[in-house]
Design an enzyme around this catalytic site. Structure first.
Site, PDB file in Angstrom:
ATOM      1  N   SER A   1       0.853  -1.179   0.000  1.00 22.79           N
ATOM      2  CA  SER A   1       0.000   0.000   0.000  1.00 22.79           C
ATOM      3  C   SER A   1       0.907   1.254   0.000  1.00 22.79           C
ATOM      4  CB  SER A   1      -0.918  -0.065   1.231  1.00 22.79           C
ATOM      5  OG  SER A   1      -2.062   0.693   1.035  1.00 22.79           O
TER       6      SER A   1
ATOM      7  N   HIS B   1      -6.111  -6.125  -2.413  1.00 28.54           N
ATOM      8  CA  HIS B   1      -5.044  -5.267  -1.921  1.00 28.54           C
ATOM      9  C   HIS B   1      -4.007  -6.028  -1.074  1.00 28.54           C
ATOM     10  CE1 HIS B   1      -3.779  -1.101  -1.374  1.00 28.54           C
ATOM     11  NE2 HIS B   1      -3.658  -1.293  -0.078  1.00 28.54           N
TER      12      HIS B   1
ATOM     13  N   ASP C   1      -8.061  -4.997  -6.954  1.00 25.70           N
ATOM     14  CA  ASP C   1      -7.758  -3.932  -6.002  1.00 25.70           C
ATOM     15  C   ASP C   1      -7.864  -2.580  -6.696  1.00 25.70           C
ATOM     16  OD1 ASP C   1      -6.661  -2.186  -4.172  1.00 25.70           O
ATOM     17  OD2 ASP C   1      -4.604  -2.900  -4.430  1.00 25.70           O
TER      18      ASP C   1
END
Ligand SMILES: *[C@@H]1O[C@H](CO)[C@@H](O)[C@H](O)[C@H]1NC(C)=O
Ligand SMILES: *[C@@H]1O[C@H](CO)[C@@H](O)[C@H](O)[C@H]1NC(C)=O
Length: 413
Positions: free
Chosen positions: A183, A373, A348
């Site tokens: 991320s 994700h 994602d």
């Protein structure tokens, strides 16, 4: 089967549910979700006494303002070390970077990079991001002090941590350091290699949204697509039911009041800090003004930008300018670095802000079908899809290529 389904849909649900109350915390919530997943999953079929032992936790003294030598203030940054697989002092070091939330011992024990360490006898280190978790400077989170929170500060911490920990742990000066992260921390991993190639040998960046964007409406297009994809167990009715239940749990006024709290113990989940980073670096405001968007309750862009003004006194034009500056500083989706592997899942929504196609021979990209994700970073499970297994193998192969070449160069071959 039920667990696999929850894994695939969980992040999407979390993101969507939270959208209406505190839009800026979307990415941070995901990070927490991924961390919980990693910390709660069992270490394997036969853990044994050694596997149950926690890794060493330490604290590094870091400069609060690394860009001003006359400012002597410092803070303590938390890190973890797993040396169980470390074979020799010139073996590689896998540095797992924390992002917009607290990090835990799981960062060096489960999932990757820990799972990759035995093959190379690597030392695994996890480094919590400044201003998150317990790595918060003594002065707390008031707006004046948040000036020292940015990705650039975080990268300066990576550099000084790398130098300090090399000395402390007696790592050879020729050891290759490979950054990992998921991320926002995935972006940091890529940027650490981009900005400090003499210190960071390579990076594996999972689900890294390297392009900052003010109005992230494309987010909902991917969500809608993912929701109707049976491959990840999606169904709009599930999701809308959940929205009805959770959406209105906070009023706007409550949200603003909460985000204004500057004592770390109250807002320790990191919403205030991450909102600050969206206002001063990334934007990432998920909007939903297209009539086909399934989340009609999401606030429009002006209302989201108003939060930056209400909570930090930052104008809309300054936010827009900051987003543009971030992209010019890091290069957005064409960062121009070498030896970075970008890993994404096509379910994602954040993959549209990442790098999903190779940029020349030394920046590789892996887009895993139906993966959500940061799923590649999670510990292996029997329910993992064949695509995910293949994806993990590709990460392994890429590291093997890089580290083999490095070994030969170091051996003078
Ligand atoms: C650098 O730190 C010194 C000492 O705290 C301070 O007086 C000065 O204003 C700082 N400079 C900048 C550019 O922040
Ligand atoms: C560091 O490693 C070198 C090489 O093995 C060794 O000679 C030295 O004593 C070590 N230093 C410390 C402080 O452990």
């Amino acid at each position: 089967m039920a667990a696999g389904r929850a894994l695939g849909l969980g992040p999407l649900l979390l993101l969507s549910l939270w959208g209406a109350s505190a839009p800026a915390s979307l990415l941070r919530r995901l990070g927490e979700h991924v961390r919980r997943l990693r910390d709660s999953s069992s270490p394997g079929p036969n853990p044994g006494p050694a596997a149950a032992a926690l890794p060493a936790e330490g604290w590094l003294q870091q400069a609060l303002d690394p860009f001003n030598a006359s400012d002597g203030r410092s803070f303590l940054q938390r890190y973890w070390v797993n040396d169980r697989h470390w074979a020799s002092r010139d073996g590689p070091v896998f540095l797992h970077l924390g992002g917009e939330g607290s990090l835990g011992p799981g960062a060096v024990m489960r999932g990757h990079p820990a799972a990759l360490a035995p093959a190379w006898g690597a030392l695994v280190i996890g480094l919590e991001h400044r201003f998150y978790g317990l790595s918060i400077p003594a002065g707390g989170l008031d707006t004046a002090q948040l000036r020292f929170l940015s990705s650039r500060h975080a990268l300066a911490d990576v550099v000084s941590a790398r130098l300090a920990l090399s000395r402390l742990l007696n790592v050879s000066s020729s050891s290759p350091w490979v950054c990992f992260g998921g991320s926002y921390a995935g972006s940091l991993a890529a940027w650490a290699r981009l900005k400090f190639p003499h210190l960071i040998f390579a990076a594996v960046a999972s689900s890294a949204p390297v392009r900052a964007v003010l109005d992230f409406s494309a987010y909902n297009e991917v969500v809608s697509r993912s929701l109707t994809s049976t491959a990840i167990g999606g169904s709009p009715e599930v999701v809308l039911h959940g929205l009805g239940q959770k959406c209105l749990s906070f009023s706007r006024a409550e949200t603003v009041a909460q985000l204004r709290v500057t004592e770390p113990q109250v807002s320790s989940v990191g919403d205030r800090q991450w909102l600050y980073q969206t206002c001063t670096e990334f934007g990432f405001y998920v909007t939903c003004e297209d009539p086909r968007c399934p989340f009609s309750q999401l606030p429009a862009l002006p209302s989201q930008l108003e939060l930056c003004e209400q909570v930090f006194g930052l104008s809309t034009s300054s936010v827009a300018q900051a987003v543009a500056q971030t992209n010019s500083y890091y290069g957005g989706q064409t960062p121009g670095s070498t030896q970075v592997l970008f890993v994404n899942g096509d379910a994602d929504p954040w993959h549209v802000l990442s790098v999903t196609q190779a940029l020349g021979p030394s920046v590789s990209a892996l887009l895993i079908p139906s993966a959500s994700h940061c799923l590649d970073m999670a510990p292996e499970r029997p329910s993992d899809s064949p695509n995910l297994r293949l994806g993990r193998q590709s990460i392994f192969q890429q590291l093997r290529t890089w580290l083999r070449v490095d070994t030969r160069i170091r051996a003078g071959l």
